[in-house]
Design an enzyme around this catalytic site. Structure first.
Site: not given
Ligand code: ASP
Length: 350
Positions: A23, A68-69, A99-100, A256, A287-288
């Site tokens: 992002t 990042s997915s 972040t993902d 998990r 653990t979950q």
């Molecule tokens: N979908 C984005 C990623 O992980 C989300 C982010 O960067 O916060 O690339």
């Protein structure tokens, strides 16, 4: 470089910025309105304040940058190689990442970069850098400052893979993405922050990781993807469980479980687990719950342990699955993988 590294105090810090996407560098697609990764110059043009630091900052970018997915072990190898090949030329490394899957990347790199004695600081943002209220500018600047931070003798303060996000610096293999919305998106539920960001950056010396003396920097690039998660839920059929346990090509499973590591106690369930373990599958119990870890306080956890399931202790799921990839990637036997799971390799378990 195995000995302690110190930066000569008469030269400015040299930092390598690696932009993978996420992002932080995204822009809105004019047609669909969806956010998509954009190039590095867009990102850097939006942070003119970086120059004020007076550091020597160079950059490398994924072409094209990714959400990042789409991160995967092949890209982790690329990142680890980028760092390893330039290890002696820089005082610190900053990885810009979505972040993902950030916590997975941080965990994987922590295992791959054995003997690391320089900072690898991963950051990103919840709002793109071009937006007025972006958190990206501050995260990037603070990450660069942390990557350059040394003690009075010139030793890097951070000598591990860490995630900087908003108010905190977290150990990478202890962190989890907690929020799809908050600026403070990451947390270590079972470990103290490495630093608290306020007017100053307040490091927590007791929490900072140090590799064992004499361990040389020796990156490991092989990861084995013959691993998977199995998430328990009331109602999971034995036939489904057996199907999962016999997935072709799978050597290890991170299971998990409930609470302090508990699972169903009926014979069908336990027998299925025991026979999978007897057939050479490594099953690690995490653990979950977001906080706490596995212990055998209950018969329901004890039975799993007697069936041959290994405790993942207070590991995050992200650290457990990447540790499994790393250990199998070193060609270890199931017994050796189980043994190593009980050891904190990079401070990932208490
Ligand atoms: N979908 C984005 C990623 O992980 C989300 C982010 O960067 O916060 O690339």
């Amino acid at each position: 470089m195995s000995a302690a590294y110190t930066r000569p105090q008469d030269r400015v810090p040299r930092i390598l910025l690696i932009y993978t996407g996420g992002t932080i560098g995204m822009i809105e697609d004019s047609v669909s309105g969806a956010l998509r990764p954009f190039d590095f110059s867009h990102l850097i043009d939006n942070v003119p304040k970086l120059e004020k630091l007076g550091y020597d900052i160079e950059n490398i970018s994924f072409e094209p940058p990714i959400d990042s997915s789409d991160m995967n072990p092949t890209r982790w190898k690329e990142i680890a190689q980028l760092i390893a090949e330039r290890y002696n030329g820089y005082d610190g490394f900053v990885l810009l990442h979505g972040t993902d899957t950030m916590a997975y990347t941080a965990s994987a790199l922590s295992f791959m970069l054995e003997g690391l004695r320089k900072p690898v600081i991963i950051t990103g943002s919840q709002l793109p850098i071009g937006e007025v209220r972006t958190d990206g500018e501050e995260n990037l600047i603070t990450a660069v400052q942390i990557a350059a931070a040394t003690d009075t003798s010139g030793m890097p303060l951070v000598q591990e893979v860490a995630i900087l996000f908003e108010d905190y610096l977290w150990r990478g293999n202890r962190a989890t993405k907690m929020s799809a919305d908050n600026f403070n998106a990451f947390k270590s539920n079972n470990f103290s922050p490495l630093a608290k960001i306020g007017l100053d950056i307040h490091f927590n010396p007791d929490a900072l990781y140090r590799p064992a003396p004499g361990v040389p920097f020796s990156p490991r690039y092989n990861l084995d993807t013959g691993v998977m998660f199995v998430d328990l839920f009331p109602g999971l059929r034995i036939s489904t469980l057996n199907h999962l346990l016999s997935t072709p090509g799978i050597k290890g499973i991170v299971m998990r479980t409930y609470g302090a590591g508990n699972a169903p106690t009926n014979d069908d369930f336990i027998d299925a687990i025991r026979s999978a373990v007897d057939n050479g599958l490594v099953i690690v119990n995490v653990t979950q719950c977001v906080n706490g870890g596995v212990n055998t306080r209950y018969e329901a956890g004890d039975k799993l342990a007697s069936a041959g399931v290994t405790s993942g202790r207070d590991s995050t799921a992200e650290a457990a699955i990447t540790k499994m990839m790393y250990l199998f990637g070193q060609g270890l036997s199931p017994e050796a993988v189980r043994y190593q799971f009980d050891l904190p390799l990079r401070g990932e378990i208490s």
